[in-house]
Design an enzyme around this catalytic site. Sequence first.
Site, mmCIF file in Angstrom:
data_model
loop_
_atom_site.group_PDB
_atom_site.id
_atom_site.type_symbol
_atom_site.label_atom_id
_atom_site.label_comp_id
_atom_site.label_asym_id
_atom_site.label_seq_id
_atom_site.Cartn_x
_atom_site.Cartn_y
_atom_site.Cartn_z
ATOM 1 N N CYS A 136 -8.793 3.546 5.637
ATOM 2 C CA CYS A 136 -7.964 4.058 4.552
ATOM 3 C C CYS A 136 -8.479 3.591 3.186
ATOM 4 C CB CYS A 136 -6.519 3.691 4.828
ATOM 5 S SG CYS A 136 -5.721 2.713 3.626
ATOM 6 N N CYS B 107 2.120 6.752 8.499
ATOM 7 C CA CYS B 107 1.340 6.923 7.265
ATOM 8 C C CYS B 107 0.435 8.161 7.381
ATOM 9 C CB CYS B 107 0.492 5.674 7.033
ATOM 10 S SG CYS B 107 -0.620 5.884 5.629
ATOM 11 N N GLU C 226 -1.153 0.563 16.009
ATOM 12 C CA GLU C 226 -1.784 1.777 15.433
ATOM 13 C C GLU C 226 -2.848 2.320 16.397
ATOM 14 O OE1 GLU C 226 -3.906 1.417 11.578
ATOM 15 O OE2 GLU C 226 -5.303 2.843 12.455
ATOM 16 N N CYS D 272 0.857 -1.183 0.000
ATOM 17 C CA CYS D 272 0.000 0.000 0.000
ATOM 18 C C CYS D 272 0.898 1.240 0.000
ATOM 19 C CB CYS D 272 -0.911 0.016 1.234
ATOM 20 S SG CYS D 272 0.015 0.261 2.757
ATOM 21 N N SER E 58 -0.671 -9.720 10.764
ATOM 22 C CA SER E 58 -0.970 -8.433 10.122
ATOM 23 C C SER E 58 -2.474 -8.189 10.188
ATOM 24 C CB SER E 58 -0.488 -8.482 8.666
ATOM 25 O OG SER E 58 -1.288 -7.649 7.863
ATOM 26 N N SER F 199 1.280 -5.073 3.348
ATOM 27 C CA SER F 199 2.742 -5.091 3.485
ATOM 28 C C SER F 199 3.346 -6.357 2.875
ATOM 29 C CB SER F 199 3.144 -4.945 4.954
ATOM 30 O OG SER F 199 2.537 -5.942 5.727
ATOM 31 N N HIS G 180 -3.435 -3.465 19.131
ATOM 32 C CA HIS G 180 -2.667 -3.159 17.919
ATOM 33 C C HIS G 180 -1.923 -1.826 18.067
ATOM 34 C CE1 HIS G 180 -1.842 -2.143 13.722
ATOM 35 N NE2 HIS G 180 -1.927 -3.447 13.495
ATOM 36 N N HIS H 17 2.500 2.712 11.402
ATOM 37 C CA HIS H 17 1.388 2.669 12.362
ATOM 38 C C HIS H 17 1.376 3.866 13.309
ATOM 39 C CE1 HIS H 17 1.290 -1.980 11.896
ATOM 40 N NE2 HIS H 17 0.451 -1.402 11.064
ATOM 41 N N ASN I 86 -4.490 -6.008 8.631
ATOM 42 C CA ASN I 86 -5.245 -5.856 7.380
ATOM 43 C C ASN I 86 -5.337 -7.176 6.616
ATOM 44 O OD1 ASN I 86 -3.471 -5.633 4.728
ATOM 45 N ND2 ASN I 86 -2.269 -4.780 6.401
HETATM 46 FE FE1 SF4 Z 1 -1.477 3.791 5.371
HETATM 47 FE FE2 SF4 Z 1 -2.165 1.590 6.699
HETATM 48 FE FE3 SF4 Z 1 -3.612 2.449 4.608
HETATM 49 FE FE4 SF4 Z 1 -1.211 1.429 4.220
HETATM 50 S S1 SF4 Z 1 -2.973 0.348 5.033
HETATM 51 S S2 SF4 Z 1 -2.045 3.295 3.253
HETATM 52 S S3 SF4 Z 1 -0.137 2.129 6.043
HETATM 53 S S4 SF4 Z 1 -3.335 3.487 6.573
#
Ligand code: SF4
Length: 283
Positions: free
Chosen positions: A195, A96, A126, A14, A223, A266, A124, A74, A225
């Site tokens: 996001c 980010c 973040e 990302c 992870s 990631s 977490h 994060h 996400n």
């Molecule tokens: Fe930013 Fe997390 Fe979205 Fe990646 S997933 S763009 S690190 S907020």
Amino acid sequence: MALKIEKGAEIGFCFGVKRAVDILEKVARKHDGIETLGALVHNQPLLKELENLGVRIAESVADVRGDALVISAHGISPQLEEEIRARGIEIIDTTCPFVRRAQVAVRRLAESGFFVIVYGDSGHSEVKGVLGWAENKGMAALEVNQLLRLGQLPRHLGVLSQTTQIPAHFTRFVKELIEATFSKDSELRIIDTICYDIRNRQEAALELANKVDLMLVIGGHNSANTNRLAELCSTVTRTHLVEAAEEIELAWLQDRYHIGLTAGASTAEQTINEVMAKLESMA
Ligand code: SF4
């Protein structure tokens, strides 16, 4: 029947992870023995590459050996930032911009007298960092019941989400919160902090999952996400989360002819290609 392997439309690093890795690589080339606070990404092959560039992972502020420290995408709380600076350590910040936006939103809410609720995993990094901006006037939860157990909630509530949560789940959480807490003079401010990359990635993964008879979600087992992607895909088809190609089991492919691939924010392109190659060899 031949095996068909199809990749999701939104795949690869990302924006925030790419930016953090770029900054770290540049700094690591100039600065001997740079350290990151915790792992920069949940991606073992990439961490290995960074280690080869001389990057060391400090498990905590007390564990930092040098005088410069890289903060991951994060982000961290202002309190932790202060602690690091008080030790005379320079901060190289890769937070980010989308996480920063959530941090700023939390600070504004807290300053305006709102109790802040972050829809997300309280453990977490973040979420811990974002909540720090509320200065003790907030908490994280994934279920409204967790909040109700605390007793009467303040009348002025600000609600936002961990950047990587599933939008529909956040909406359900907010609805339940309104039903459970809204009364005379209540005020609720809802800020959408999920996001855009995660939103697009989840939508593309779900579209693909609907067409295939097996989904592989590639990414770190811890992870956030990646786990959300797997959770989402598993609602429509059989899904496995794999961190590396070696984890794929032959039995998973039994009677499966159309396999979909998606990956966490990631996950490096190289790992995705290795998974593709492994599937092709197994077929
Ligand atoms: Fe930013 Fe997390 Fe979205 Fe990646 S997933 S763009 S690190 S907020």
